[in-house]
Design an enzyme around this catalytic site. Structure first.
Site, short mmCIF file in Angstrom:
data_model
loop_
_atom_site.label_atom_id
_atom_site.label_comp_id
_atom_site.label_asym_id
_atom_site.label_seq_id
_atom_site.Cartn_x
_atom_site.Cartn_y
_atom_site.Cartn_z
N ASP A 170 0.80 -1.23 0.00
CA ASP A 170 0.00 0.00 0.00
C ASP A 170 0.83 1.27 0.00
OD1 ASP A 170 0.98 -0.31 2.55
OD2 ASP A 170 -0.83 0.39 3.55
N GLU A 171 2.10 1.18 -0.26
CA GLU A 171 2.95 2.39 -0.29
C GLU A 171 3.95 2.28 -1.43
OE1 GLU A 171 3.82 4.22 3.88
OE2 GLU A 171 4.08 2.06 4.07
#
Length: 315
Positions: A89-90
């Site tokens: 998610d990053e």
């Protein structure tokens, strides 16, 4: 993602967790309404429920999260080809060249608006001249904001934060720093570099550099990512391990899996073993060391890992 699928979850304290039946029942993520209760990522769901009895839990759906992750990557790729993932998610984006037409902050706001409009997700973005501070900025003003950390403001913005907010400062490192009287990133930045090296090894020098904004690592685009250099496997056991014999059984089982995956990937010989373990109190430790000789044999890998465990864990 879960709130985007079920908007009513935004109105209650909620958390995403692993399967409780398989004893992966730990908190993986939580919404803003759950945070005031002190619920922490990584803690057992049972413990979180004690803090907040009305906590709504949702079991993780990794296939769905990967779809959203790939959709976000497509948006990033429209701004730069220098995109390096940091987990599902990053990502780090280097927009130095893109930023000649628009500044980094302007690009960040454009990304934030597009992801909200096209994917229904809020994102927090950090803008800085190095990767460590960009990551730090992304965590500072969640859930929907852009934070700029510049050479002019980082002392005021970063140095007052707890040391554990810095990337790579985990629970064990935090404890070591605290015992040295270092509690903030500023105290880390202004501490004696030699003392840090003595206590933490080379890692202490790196953390000193990071706290002072001296991170020169570049964003590596996907096409430049190196071939697999390491292989591992992990397991959350169904009950706590009580003695060395039980630990040994788990390590040999994991080593057998690792050796098989090594053969499948073409990594036939390993030179280094690395173990990571977390106790029932959620405190973790890790250690690595050279093998007596390069090997792909499961029993030799297991013995090396068990030796590392013995050296670092005191029953």
């Amino acid at each position: 993602v879960e709130i985007a699928r079920r908007p009513e979850l935004a109105r209650v304290p909620m958390a995403v967790c692993g399967s409780i039946e398989e004893r992966h029942g730990i908190i993986l993520a939580k919404n803003q309404l759950a945070k005031p209760y002190g619920i922490e990522t990584g803690e057992p769901v049972v413990q979180a429920m004690r803090k907040c009895p009305r906590l709504v839990t949702v079991e993780a759906d990794y296939d769905e999260y990967i779809k959203f992750s790939r959709a976000a990557r497509k948006i990033y790729d429209g701004y730069t080809d220098l995109v390096e993932p940091l987990g599902i998610d990053e990502c780090w984006l280097d927009v130095t060249e893109s930023g000649k037409q628009a500044g980094g902050e302007e690009i960040a706001h454009a990304l934030r608006r597009r992801i909200k409009k096209e994917l229904g997700l809020t994102v927090s973005i950090g803008v800085s001249w190095n990767k460590v501070f960009a990551k730090l900025g992304s965590d500072m003003n969640k859930p929907d904001a852009v934070t700029v950390i510049s050479p002019d403001n980082f002392r005021q913005t970063v140095w007052t934060l707890p040391a554990e907010e810095l990337l790579y400062v985990g629970r064990a490192t935090k404890g070591k720093l605290n015992r040295m009287g270092i509690f903030t990133i500023g105290e880390l930045a202004n501490s004696d570099r030699g003392a840090l090296k003595h206590r933490l090894g080379k890692w202490g020098e790196w953390l000193h550099d990071f706290a002072n904004g001296k991170d020169s690592s570049r964003v590596v685009k996907t096409s430049e990512e190196q071939n697999v250099k390491s292989i591992g496997n992990s397991l959350t056991v169904w009950r706590d391990l009580k003695n060395r014999e039980e630990v040994s059984m788990v390590i040999f089982m994991l080593a057998d899996s690792v050796a098989a995956r090594m053969r499948e990937s073409g990594l036939f010989l390993a030179r280094t073993a690395h173990i990571f373990a977390r106790g029932s109190d959620l405190n973790s430790f890790h250690k690595q060391g050279k093998l007596p000789r390069p090997t792909g044999a499961a029993n030799e890998i297991a013995r090396a890992a068990l030796n590392l465990f013995d050296r670092v864990y005191d029953w």
